[in-house]
Write a protein that holds these residues in place. Structure first.
Motif, PDB file in Angstrom:
ATOM      1  N   THR A 112       0.838  -1.197   0.000  1.00 43.97           N
ATOM      2  CA  THR A 112       0.000   0.000   0.000  1.00 43.97           C
ATOM      3  C   THR A 112       0.875   1.249   0.000  1.00 43.97           C
ATOM      4  OG1 THR A 112      -0.135   0.069   2.404  1.00 43.97           O
ATOM      5  CG2 THR A 112      -1.856  -1.161   1.259  1.00 43.97           C
ATOM      6  N   GLY A 113       0.308   2.340  -0.472  1.00 39.43           N
ATOM      7  CA  GLY A 113       1.004   3.615  -0.494  1.00 39.43           C
ATOM      8  C   GLY A 113       0.008   4.743  -0.628  1.00 39.43           C
ATOM      9  N   LEU A 114       0.496   5.960  -0.479  1.00 40.20           N
ATOM     10  CA  LEU A 114      -0.382   7.139  -0.576  1.00 40.20           C
ATOM     11  C   LEU A 114      -0.252   7.849  -1.911  1.00 40.20           C
ATOM     12  CD1 LEU A 114       0.076   8.672   2.987  1.00 40.20           C
ATOM     13  CD2 LEU A 114      -1.641   7.040   2.195  1.00 40.20           C
ATOM     14  N   ASN A 115       0.693   7.414  -2.747  1.00 42.43           N
ATOM     15  CA  ASN A 115       0.879   8.070  -4.043  1.00 42.43           C
ATOM     16  C   ASN A 115       0.798   7.041  -5.165  1.00 42.43           C
ATOM     17  OD1 ASN A 115       3.299   6.925  -3.087  1.00 42.43           O
ATOM     18  ND2 ASN A 115       4.543   8.262  -4.359  1.00 42.43           N
ATOM     19  N   PRO A 129       9.092   9.251  -7.906  1.00 46.89           N
ATOM     20  CA  PRO A 129       9.222   9.258  -6.443  1.00 46.89           C
ATOM     21  C   PRO A 129       9.052   7.867  -5.838  1.00 46.89           C
ATOM     22  CG  PRO A 129       7.156  10.268  -7.112  1.00 46.89           C
ATOM     23  CD  PRO A 129       7.903   9.962  -8.361  1.00 46.89           C
ATOM     24  N   ALA A 130       9.561   7.712  -4.645  1.00 45.51           N
ATOM     25  CA  ALA A 130       9.406   6.463  -3.897  1.00 45.51           C
ATOM     26  C   ALA A 130       7.972   6.364  -3.380  1.00 45.51           C
ATOM     27  CB  ALA A 130      10.386   6.432  -2.731  1.00 45.51           C
ATOM     28  N   ILE A 131       7.605   5.182  -2.937  1.00 44.10           N
ATOM     29  CA  ILE A 131       6.282   4.984  -2.345  1.00 44.10           C
ATOM     30  C   ILE A 131       6.201   5.786  -1.051  1.00 44.10           C
ATOM     31  CG2 ILE A 131       4.746   3.308  -1.260  1.00 44.10           C
ATOM     32  CD1 ILE A 131       5.997   1.182  -3.076  1.00 44.10           C
ATOM     33  N   VAL A 132       5.120   6.540  -0.893  1.00 42.38           N
ATOM     34  CA  VAL A 132       4.868   7.255   0.356  1.00 42.38           C
ATOM     35  C   VAL A 132       4.066   6.305   1.243  1.00 42.38           C
ATOM     36  CG1 VAL A 132       3.753   9.237   1.430  1.00 42.38           C
ATOM     37  CG2 VAL A 132       4.871   9.492  -0.804  1.00 42.38           C
ATOM     38  N   ALA A 133       4.665   5.883   2.330  1.00 41.90           N
ATOM     39  CA  ALA A 133       4.031   4.905   3.224  1.00 41.90           C
ATOM     40  C   ALA A 133       2.870   5.532   3.984  1.00 41.90           C
ATOM     41  CB  ALA A 133       5.057   4.361   4.203  1.00 41.90           C
ATOM     42  N   GLN A 167     -11.756  -1.152  -2.248  1.00 45.30           N
ATOM     43  CA  GLN A 167     -11.454   0.271  -2.141  1.00 45.30           C
ATOM     44  C   GLN A 167     -10.842   0.496  -0.765  1.00 45.30           C
ATOM     45  OE1 GLN A 167     -11.684   3.028  -4.261  1.00 45.30           O
ATOM     46  NE2 GLN A 167     -10.589   3.951  -2.567  1.00 45.30           N
ATOM     47  N   LEU A 168      -9.561   0.830  -0.746  1.00 42.33           N
ATOM     48  CA  LEU A 168      -8.905   1.061   0.542  1.00 42.33           C
ATOM     49  C   LEU A 168      -9.451   2.309   1.209  1.00 42.33           C
ATOM     50  CD1 LEU A 168      -5.209   0.176  -0.318  1.00 42.33           C
ATOM     51  CD2 LEU A 168      -6.758  -1.065   1.186  1.00 42.33           C
ATOM     52  N   ALA A 169      -9.361   2.338   2.519  1.00 43.95           N
ATOM     53  CA  ALA A 169      -9.835   3.460   3.316  1.00 43.95           C
ATOM     54  C   ALA A 169      -8.744   4.529   3.417  1.00 43.95           C
ATOM     55  CB  ALA A 169     -10.221   2.956   4.705  1.00 43.95           C
ATOM     56  N   LEU A 170      -8.953   5.486   4.302  1.00 41.85           N
ATOM     57  CA  LEU A 170      -7.962   6.523   4.572  1.00 41.85           C
ATOM     58  C   LEU A 170      -6.961   6.007   5.596  1.00 41.85           C
ATOM     59  CD1 LEU A 170     -10.346   9.602   4.910  1.00 41.85           C
ATOM     60  CD2 LEU A 170      -9.113   8.827   2.885  1.00 41.85           C
ATOM     61  N   ASP A 171      -5.745   6.535   5.539  1.00 43.21           N
ATOM     62  CA  ASP A 171      -4.760   6.140   6.541  1.00 43.21           C
ATOM     63  C   ASP A 171      -5.082   6.855   7.847  1.00 43.21           C
ATOM     64  OD1 ASP A 171      -3.812   8.741   6.157  1.00 43.21           O
ATOM     65  OD2 ASP A 171      -1.728   8.139   6.066  1.00 43.21           O
ATOM     66  N   SER A 218      -5.081  10.586   4.478  1.00 46.79           N
ATOM     67  CA  SER A 218      -4.866  10.446   3.039  1.00 46.79           C
ATOM     68  C   SER A 218      -5.414   9.126   2.526  1.00 46.79           C
ATOM     69  CB  SER A 218      -3.370  10.510   2.727  1.00 46.79           C
ATOM     70  OG  SER A 218      -2.838  11.743   3.134  1.00 46.79           O
ATOM     71  N   GLN A 219      -5.859   9.129   1.275  1.00 48.97           N
ATOM     72  CA  GLN A 219      -6.358   7.916   0.635  1.00 48.97           C
ATOM     73  C   GLN A 219      -5.208   6.938   0.416  1.00 48.97           C
ATOM     74  OE1 GLN A 219      -9.593   7.010  -0.340  1.00 48.97           O
ATOM     75  NE2 GLN A 219      -8.560   5.059  -0.626  1.00 48.97           N
ATOM     76  N   MET A 220      -5.423   5.663   0.756  1.00 52.61           N
ATOM     77  CA  MET A 220      -4.429   4.628   0.511  1.00 52.61           C
ATOM     78  C   MET A 220      -4.731   3.942  -0.818  1.00 52.61           C
ATOM     79  SD  MET A 220      -3.703   2.780   4.201  1.00 52.61           S
ATOM     80  CE  MET A 220      -5.399   2.379   4.586  1.00 52.61           C
ATOM     81  N   TYR A 221      -3.685   3.468  -1.483  1.00 52.93           N
ATOM     82  CA  TYR A 221      -3.794   2.758  -2.759  1.00 52.93           C
ATOM     83  C   TYR A 221      -2.953   1.499  -2.700  1.00 52.93           C
ATOM     84  CZ  TYR A 221      -5.223   7.408  -4.336  1.00 52.93           C
ATOM     85  OH  TYR A 221      -5.850   8.614  -4.464  1.00 52.93           O
ATOM     86  N   PHE A 222      -3.322   0.501  -3.504  1.00 49.18           N
ATOM     87  CA  PHE A 222      -2.441  -0.634  -3.718  1.00 49.18           C
ATOM     88  C   PHE A 222      -1.451  -0.213  -4.787  1.00 49.18           C
ATOM     89  CE2 PHE A 222      -6.292  -3.092  -2.367  1.00 49.18           C
ATOM     90  CZ  PHE A 222      -5.759  -3.588  -1.204  1.00 49.18           C
ATOM     91  N   VAL A 223      -0.158  -0.314  -4.503  1.00 48.43           N
ATOM     92  CA  VAL A 223       0.847   0.142  -5.455  1.00 48.43           C
ATOM     93  C   VAL A 223       1.680  -1.005  -6.042  1.00 48.43           C
ATOM     94  CG1 VAL A 223       1.007   2.457  -4.486  1.00 48.43           C
ATOM     95  CG2 VAL A 223       2.493   0.664  -3.602  1.00 48.43           C
ATOM     96  N   GLN A 224       1.544  -2.202  -5.495  1.00 49.05           N
ATOM     97  CA  GLN A 224       2.305  -3.335  -6.014  1.00 49.05           C
ATOM     98  C   GLN A 224       1.620  -4.632  -5.614  1.00 49.05           C
ATOM     99  OE1 GLN A 224       6.295  -3.665  -4.503  1.00 49.05           O
ATOM    100  NE2 GLN A 224       6.952  -4.981  -6.156  1.00 49.05           N
ATOM    101  N   ALA A 225       1.660  -5.621  -6.519  1.00 48.16           N
ATOM    102  CA  ALA A 225       1.118  -6.952  -6.234  1.00 48.16           C
ATOM    103  C   ALA A 225       2.196  -7.974  -6.589  1.00 48.16           C
ATOM    104  CB  ALA A 225      -0.143  -7.209  -7.053  1.00 48.16           C
ATOM    105  N   VAL A 226       2.483  -8.875  -5.655  1.00 49.20           N
ATOM    106  CA  VAL A 226       3.508  -9.891  -5.884  1.00 49.20           C
ATOM    107  C   VAL A 226       2.961 -11.247  -5.457  1.00 49.20           C
ATOM    108  CG1 VAL A 226       5.813 -10.697  -5.243  1.00 49.20           C
ATOM    109  CG2 VAL A 226       5.367  -8.250  -5.464  1.00 49.20           C
TER     110      VAL A 226
END
Length: 155
Positions: A76-79, A92-96, A127-131, A140-148
């Motif tokens: 998860t990340g904010l960006n 940019p790097a993932i914003v945790a 749909q992720l919630a807010l952090d 801030s809204q959280m997003y899925f930024v990577q799936a492995v």
């Protein structure tokens, strides 16, 4: 309950490597467990499927641990403009996220809500919630930024 659960992966990776912005569909009947990773930075989904693992055994060793379980780890990340796989220098790097202060906002709970939504439908999207940044209105809204997908014999 829907037959599939959909995870929207939002990042700035190129699609040529299969790591860019896309949807990941998962058969809900294959989900065994869902657990939050450290500091809400990921969600680990253990699937009920088993796979054979190659075994790097020394001569005369027991052939143990050659069957493993499948795991889906969603970061998860904010960006959404990060490059989590390639780490491209111009992105940019993932914003945790900050750990949510309300348990219902944890990523695993968002997945559980999607699992019970859309009865009889084909798919439900998570749909992720807010952090939990702290002050109401500044979360801030959280997003899925990577799936492995991976395999492990420690399951």
């Amino acid at each position: 309950m829907a037959k599939f659960i959909k995870f929207r992966i939002d990042n700035a990776e190129t699609l040529t490597g299969g790591n860019g912005q896309r949807d990941v569909l998962l058969d809900v009947s294959k989900i065994e467990s869902i657990a939050d990773g450290a500091a809400a930075g990921s969600v680990v989904i253990t699937l009920s499927e088993y796979v054979g693992l190659s075994s790097a055994l020394a001569a005369g060793a027991q052939a143990a641990g050659t069957v493993g379980g499948r795991i889906l780890t969603l970061s998860t990340g904010l960006n959404t403009n990060s490059a989590p796989v390639s780490g491209a220098g111009n992105l940019p790097a993932i914003v945790a996220p900050t750990v949510p202060s309300v348990y219902q906002n944890m990523p695993s709970q968002s997945i559980n809500k999607a699992l019970t939504a859309n009865p009889g439908g084909v798919s439900s999207q998570v749909q992720l919630a807010l952090d939990g940044a702290g002050v109401r209105g500044t979360d801030s809204q959280m997003y899925f930024v990577q799936a492995v997908f991976s395999s492990s014999n420690t399951i």
